[in-house]
Design a protein around this motif. Sequence first.
Motif, PDB file in Angstrom:
ATOM      1  N   LEU A   1       0.829  -1.198   0.000  1.00 25.77           N
ATOM      2  CA  LEU A   1       0.000   0.000   0.000  1.00 25.77           C
ATOM      3  C   LEU A   1       0.868   1.255   0.000  1.00 25.77           C
ATOM      4  O   LEU A   1       0.580   2.228  -0.717  1.00 25.77           O
ATOM      5  N   LYS A   2       1.931   1.251   0.772  1.00 24.04           N
ATOM      6  CA  LYS A   2       2.831   2.409   0.800  1.00 24.04           C
ATOM      7  C   LYS A   2       3.521   2.596  -0.550  1.00 24.04           C
ATOM      8  O   LYS A   2       3.676   3.720  -1.025  1.00 24.04           O
ATOM      9  N   THR A   3       3.908   1.475  -1.160  1.00 26.32           N
ATOM     10  CA  THR A   3       4.532   1.549  -2.479  1.00 26.32           C
ATOM     11  C   THR A   3       3.562   2.126  -3.505  1.00 26.32           C
ATOM     12  O   THR A   3       3.961   2.864  -4.419  1.00 26.32           O
ATOM     13  N   ALA A   4       2.266   1.812  -3.329  1.00 20.74           N
ATOM     14  CA  ALA A   4       1.241   2.308  -4.262  1.00 20.74           C
ATOM     15  C   ALA A   4       0.810   3.742  -3.952  1.00 20.74           C
ATOM     16  O   ALA A   4      -0.065   4.290  -4.628  1.00 20.74           O
TER      17      ALA A   4
ATOM     18  N   VAL B   1      -0.151   4.949   4.414  1.00 18.14           N
ATOM     19  CA  VAL B   1      -0.168   4.105   5.607  1.00 18.14           C
ATOM     20  C   VAL B   1       1.037   4.480   6.462  1.00 18.14           C
ATOM     21  O   VAL B   1       2.172   4.518   5.974  1.00 18.14           O
ATOM     22  N   GLY B   2       0.806   4.749   7.737  1.00 21.28           N
ATOM     23  CA  GLY B   2       1.864   5.275   8.583  1.00 21.28           C
ATOM     24  C   GLY B   2       2.941   4.280   8.951  1.00 21.28           C
ATOM     25  O   GLY B   2       4.070   4.649   9.202  1.00 21.28           O
ATOM     26  N   GLU B   3       2.602   2.997   8.982  1.00 22.11           N
ATOM     27  CA  GLU B   3       3.573   1.994   9.411  1.00 22.11           C
ATOM     28  C   GLU B   3       3.243   0.665   8.771  1.00 22.11           C
ATOM     29  O   GLU B   3       2.173   0.485   8.179  1.00 22.11           O
ATOM     30  N   ASN B   4       4.191  -0.278   8.863  1.00 19.69           N
ATOM     31  CA  ASN B   4       3.936  -1.642   8.431  1.00 19.69           C
ATOM     32  C   ASN B   4       3.263  -2.374   9.577  1.00 19.69           C
ATOM     33  O   ASN B   4       3.883  -2.628  10.609  1.00 19.69           O
TER      34      ASN B   4
ATOM     35  N   LYS C   1      -7.869  -0.774  11.081  1.00 26.83           N
ATOM     36  CA  LYS C   1      -8.188   0.437  11.839  1.00 26.83           C
ATOM     37  C   LYS C   1      -7.619   1.672  11.155  1.00 26.83           C
ATOM     38  O   LYS C   1      -8.293   2.705  11.032  1.00 26.83           O
ATOM     39  N   GLU C   2      -6.359   1.582  10.677  1.00 27.39           N
ATOM     40  CA  GLU C   2      -5.766   2.751  10.018  1.00 27.39           C
ATOM     41  C   GLU C   2      -6.443   3.047   8.686  1.00 27.39           C
ATOM     42  O   GLU C   2      -6.700   4.203   8.354  1.00 27.39           O
ATOM     43  N   LEU C   3      -6.748   2.008   7.922  1.00 25.91           N
ATOM     44  CA  LEU C   3      -7.427   2.225   6.642  1.00 25.91           C
ATOM     45  C   LEU C   3      -8.806   2.835   6.859  1.00 25.91           C
ATOM     46  O   LEU C   3      -9.243   3.695   6.074  1.00 25.91           O
ATOM     47  N   TRP C   4      -9.480   2.422   7.908  1.00 27.58           N
ATOM     48  CA  TRP C   4     -10.796   2.981   8.227  1.00 27.58           C
ATOM     49  C   TRP C   4     -10.665   4.475   8.596  1.00 27.58           C
ATOM     50  O   TRP C   4     -11.473   5.300   8.190  1.00 27.58           O
TER      51      TRP C   4
END
Length: 279
Positions: free
Chosen positions: A251-254, A258-261, A270-273
């Motif tokens: 997702l980060k590459t795309a 996203v803040g972290e792996n 939760k983060e995606l929401w």
Amino acid sequence: MGQDVVKVENIVFRYHKESNPALQNVSLEVKDGEWLAIVGHNGSGKSTLARILNGLFLPQEGHVQVCGLPLTEENIWEIRKKVGMVFQNPDNQFVGTTVKDDVAFGLENHAVPREEMVKRIEWATMQVKMEEFLDQEPHHLSGGQKQRVAIAGVIAVQPKIIILDEATSMLDPIGRDEVMNSVRTLQEQGIVTVISITHDLEEAAKADRVIVMNNGRKFAEGTPSEIFALDESLTEIGLDLPFSYQLSQKLKTAGVPVGENHLTPEGLVKELWTLQSRS
């Protein structure tokens, strides 16, 4: 975390005199109240290590101390009272005709008085949410329920440490969650220190600390975040990074911020929401 309940110093173990060591100069500590995951591919030495911690094997070199007792032939039975094991196949662990009988088995072996036994059976089955199944025959239970009964049988004896030796590897995702949630609750309540032996890094992600074994040696040690940061080094020794961790990277590459792996699916969802709510 408290003091060390297990100390392993430079142990060496061979199954046969002429064979290569299954464990080579391994040292580690386990803190009172923590959850330690020991991970590695088949043949890495992790299950051999588990059997030494329970006194099933004695190392040919080095020293092991469990709850202040040195691991010797004289102390084996005392150490086994302090270390309980839950194995891979729940069907191989049942000895009683009912759940109640099975949980009572270890207590009978330890000559626990009947009144105390009744209390412990009730307490142990309540801890794993199996108190309504006391009169059930084990073969009527699901895989997750069987493992929870196995855990009840172990904690009824009141060990200081519980070792999960690939205890969820034969379970479906629901059964795996049932077992892991039960053990996590016991650990958080301070009832047991947990050592989980596994090749599943998703399971290891929920531990306090992780030790990676490879070819009988300690390959790495740290928090789950520190271990997963090794990334390709883990895949090179035959371990698969958790799906949520791999997806976070993609997702980060795309370009998704996203803040972290994330180590667990719950954290990633939760983060995606949260990101969706902001957009």
